[in-house]
Design a protein around this motif. Structure first.
Motif, mmCIF file in Angstrom:
data_model
loop_
_atom_site.group_PDB
_atom_site.id
_atom_site.type_symbol
_atom_site.label_atom_id
_atom_site.label_comp_id
_atom_site.label_asym_id
_atom_site.label_seq_id
_atom_site.Cartn_x
_atom_site.Cartn_y
_atom_site.Cartn_z
ATOM 1 N N GLN A 25 0.847 -1.184 0.000
ATOM 2 C CA GLN A 25 0.000 0.000 0.000
ATOM 3 C C GLN A 25 0.886 1.239 0.000
ATOM 4 O O GLN A 25 1.277 1.728 1.048
ATOM 5 N N ILE A 26 1.219 1.729 -1.175
ATOM 6 C CA ILE A 26 2.007 2.947 -1.307
ATOM 7 C C ILE A 26 1.021 4.091 -1.487
ATOM 8 O O ILE A 26 0.181 4.050 -2.382
ATOM 9 N N PRO A 27 1.090 5.119 -0.645
ATOM 10 C CA PRO A 27 0.129 6.225 -0.743
ATOM 11 C C PRO A 27 0.170 6.904 -2.111
ATOM 12 O O PRO A 27 1.232 7.017 -2.731
ATOM 13 N N ASP A 28 -0.996 7.356 -2.576
ATOM 14 C CA ASP A 28 -1.074 8.055 -3.863
ATOM 15 C C ASP A 28 -0.241 9.331 -3.856
ATOM 16 O O ASP A 28 0.259 9.751 -4.891
ATOM 17 N N ALA A 29 -0.086 9.944 -2.692
ATOM 18 C CA ALA A 29 0.653 11.201 -2.595
ATOM 19 C C ALA A 29 2.167 11.012 -2.565
ATOM 20 O O ALA A 29 2.904 11.990 -2.554
ATOM 21 N N ALA A 30 2.635 9.766 -2.555
ATOM 22 C CA ALA A 30 4.083 9.512 -2.510
ATOM 23 C C ALA A 30 4.751 10.040 -3.773
ATOM 24 O O ALA A 30 4.215 9.920 -4.874
ATOM 25 N N LYS A 31 5.918 10.632 -3.586
ATOM 26 C CA LYS A 31 6.683 11.172 -4.703
ATOM 27 C C LYS A 31 7.614 10.101 -5.246
ATOM 28 O O LYS A 31 8.011 9.191 -4.527
ATOM 29 N N ARG A 32 7.997 10.233 -6.512
ATOM 30 C CA ARG A 32 8.876 9.276 -7.166
ATOM 31 C C ARG A 32 10.241 9.918 -7.370
ATOM 32 O O ARG A 32 10.343 11.104 -7.656
#
Length: 106
Positions: A25-32
């Motif tokens: 579950q990686i948050p949608d707001a996580a930056k790449r």
């Protein structure tokens, strides 16, 4: 006795199968970004040096917790920041996760 052995056999089959089915579950707001460990709690993401927070968690491609020194140099990751702007959570992306488009981009 047979029923106990059968129940034990079913547990050995079912429990590992459910563990394999877990999705990260990686948050949608996580930056790449691409990450490189510099020293101690300092990392560099896309050329910018940043500090890991005191309770930072780094997850490998296998979803195991790893120490900053174990980060593959230049690995593609997703990360989140805490309220003070320090890196709080990091996920080293699998090939499938890296190929998938970010949900927060339009």
């Amino acid at each position: 006795m047979r029923s106990k052995l059968l129940a034990l056999l079913i547990c050995f089959i079912v429990i590992p199968a459910t563990a394999l089915g877990q999705v990260r579950q990686i948050p949608d707001a996580a930056k790449r970004g691409n990450i490189v460990h510099i020293q101690e709690t300092i990392v560099e993401i896309d050329g910018e040096r940043m500090r890991l927070s005191a309770g930072a968690r780094i997850r490998s491609r296998d979803n195991l917790l790893i120490v900053p020194m174990s980060l593959p140099p230049g690995a593609l990751v997703k990360y989140t920041l805490d309220n003070s702007g320090q890196i709080h959570r990091v996920w080293v992306l699998t090939a499938a996760e890296a190929a998938a488009p970010d949900k927060n981009q339009r």
